[in-house]
Design a protein around this motif. Sequence first.
Motif, PDB file in Angstrom:
ATOM      1  N   THR B   7       0.838  -1.209   0.000  1.00 34.11           N
ATOM      2  CA  THR B   7       0.000   0.000   0.000  1.00 34.11           C
ATOM      3  C   THR B   7       0.868   1.252   0.000  1.00 34.11           C
ATOM      4  O   THR B   7       0.592   2.214  -0.717  1.00 34.11           O
ATOM      5  N   LEU B   8       1.909   1.195   0.810  1.00 31.24           N
ATOM      6  CA  LEU B   8       2.810   2.364   0.884  1.00 31.24           C
ATOM      7  C   LEU B   8       3.482   2.612  -0.464  1.00 31.24           C
ATOM      8  O   LEU B   8       3.656   3.763  -0.876  1.00 31.24           O
ATOM      9  N   ARG B   9       3.845   1.534  -1.159  1.00 29.39           N
ATOM     10  CA  ARG B   9       4.530   1.691  -2.446  1.00 29.39           C
ATOM     11  C   ARG B   9       3.599   2.284  -3.503  1.00 29.39           C
ATOM     12  O   ARG B   9       4.044   2.953  -4.417  1.00 29.39           O
ATOM     13  N   GLN B  10       2.314   2.035  -3.329  1.00 28.16           N
ATOM     14  CA  GLN B  10       1.361   2.519  -4.332  1.00 28.16           C
ATOM     15  C   GLN B  10       1.064   4.022  -4.178  1.00 28.16           C
ATOM     16  O   GLN B  10       0.435   4.614  -5.043  1.00 28.16           O
ATOM     17  N   GLN B  11       1.467   4.607  -3.030  1.00 25.99           N
ATOM     18  CA  GLN B  11       1.161   6.025  -2.803  1.00 25.99           C
ATOM     19  C   GLN B  11       1.970   6.899  -3.765  1.00 25.99           C
ATOM     20  O   GLN B  11       3.087   6.550  -4.140  1.00 25.99           O
ATOM     21  N   PRO B  12       1.394   8.074  -4.142  1.00 28.63           N
ATOM     22  CA  PRO B  12       2.104   8.958  -5.090  1.00 28.63           C
ATOM     23  C   PRO B  12       3.196   9.781  -4.404  1.00 28.63           C
ATOM     24  O   PRO B  12       3.059  10.993  -4.238  1.00 28.63           O
ATOM     25  N   TRP B  13       4.254   9.127  -3.988  1.00 30.65           N
ATOM     26  CA  TRP B  13       5.306   9.806  -3.212  1.00 30.65           C
ATOM     27  C   TRP B  13       5.966  10.922  -4.005  1.00 30.65           C
ATOM     28  O   TRP B  13       6.290  11.974  -3.446  1.00 30.65           O
TER      29      TRP B  13
END
Lengths: 290, 283
Positions: B7-13
């Motif tokens: 989920t964290l990797r999918q965020q638009p960082w």
Amino acid sequence: MSVFEHDYRPYDGPTTPLRTRPLVLARYGLSEAWGSKITVGLAVLALLPCVVDLVLMYLADNPVAKMLVVGGSKVLEINEKFFFGVLETQCWFALVLAAWIAPRLISFDLGDNALPILLSHPVSRFGYVLGKFIALALSLSYVTWIPLLVLFVYQCYASPVPWAMSHLGIAFGLVAGAAVWIVVLSLIGLAVSSWVKWRVIATGAMFAVIFVPAGIGGIASAILRTKWGLLLNVPVVMSELWQRLIGAPDVFRGKMDLPMPAIVGVLIAASLACVAVLNARIRAREVVRG
Amino acid sequence: MTELIGTLRQQPWSLWWIQFRRFARIEIRRNLITKRAWWIYFLAFVPAVIIFIHLLIDRHQPSSMTEDTNVLAGIVQFYYVRLGIFFGCLGIFSRLIRGEMIERSLHYYLLSPVRREVILLAKFFAGSVSSVILFVFAMTLDFVLMYIGYGGAGQDFMLHGPGFGQFQAYLLVVTLACLGYGSIFLLLSLMFRNPMPGALLLWGWEAINPVMPSLLQKFSVASYLRHLMPVSVPAEGIFALLTVETEPVSAWVAVIGLLGLIAVVLVYCCFRMRRLEIRYATE
């Protein structure tokens, strides 16, 4: 029903005399200041030390109670030192009250650009500032010289030995010391509130204006090896002044022996600086930033 | 766990990073390069001005270097931490959210398609950068001006003596003080319409904290910073009698403790920010 006649008719009722017009502003200022529950809470809190002092005075003046509580010790003596402590406590509570009240008196008018409307009424800039000053000074009197004089009168009444005439200097010192502090505090409060404009910031700025110069004075004294830096230290300056006015023993034991003309000069200079700020800021103009 | 990482990797960082930088840049400019910020410069640099006068008018005997070192410690301990940085951060960090509300401009930020946490953290970062730059630079200037007058002895003290270690410790103290007070003032400005009474209570708490029991001393920014001071200046008068000496804490525990406090406060700020509602009519 339509109203056709809109003829202008000037007001022909009684007008407030020119001299008493600032009192109108003072009246509204007082209602604005005391309309807040926090003001009332602070004022009640500020009177708590007086209640404690009253109990101490009762104990000191009642030989049986004194014997029961402190025995034969001379700890509980009502003298110049005792009243000096009371005056100091009340005056620092007055600072808290002023930091809360002063921004309420000025900042709303400036923040909402209401000053041009207020000054379009038949009241001068001086009258406006005087009205606000009276409101603030009266509010501060409530926690300073009024309760202090009540304590003095109680001591005169309750003392088992003749006390009043030999200690009249204390009463004078209490009133004079509190009056000087009220004037300085009111001017600083009004000047800071008019300068900062935001009520939220003005409360903190008031403390900063009193205590940051004290720190700077401390640095100057330590680095330049001089005592004159202490003149920027308002707590020290006022303590010296109050101690001399009441005739209490030297609290700093000669370490901070500042001459009286220097103390008076600093207080006058600070007051004049505040007046200059008020003169610059209290003007009937609206600044619109694009 | 793997789900959380996914989920964290999918965020638009990358998008958040760009937005963060933009907001931070705007805020830093507003904090530092404006006429309104003159008083923060005053708070930071007034000791340097006094030390400069000392440099010009006083003779610097090597015997007075110890005294000057103690004075410098007093400046950090009593002026910067308790007054300069405290009131400076109070002005900078209270303005970040509450100031925008008073100026009725916060809704522009909140209406933009940016996560509120990004706005808050960018503002905190900008406030921290502004205060740290100012006070660290001022501290450096104080050090240089204090020891430059001693010539070779001063140079020796800085390069081969304890001077440089003290300088590093003071920089750490100043930085942590800016971050610690900044986070608390940001929280106060999110919690209260008028954060000043809370801030002034904190000021009183910080002042009387040394006379509190050791457990209560842990709930104070200044108590953590006290353990990092390379030269300790004892209190005088009644405070000296009442001061409760706590067990010495190692520097890294003090730093981690304070950083932990800052992190907790910021997480709670983000939580408050998500639920922030603006009612300009009541401001």
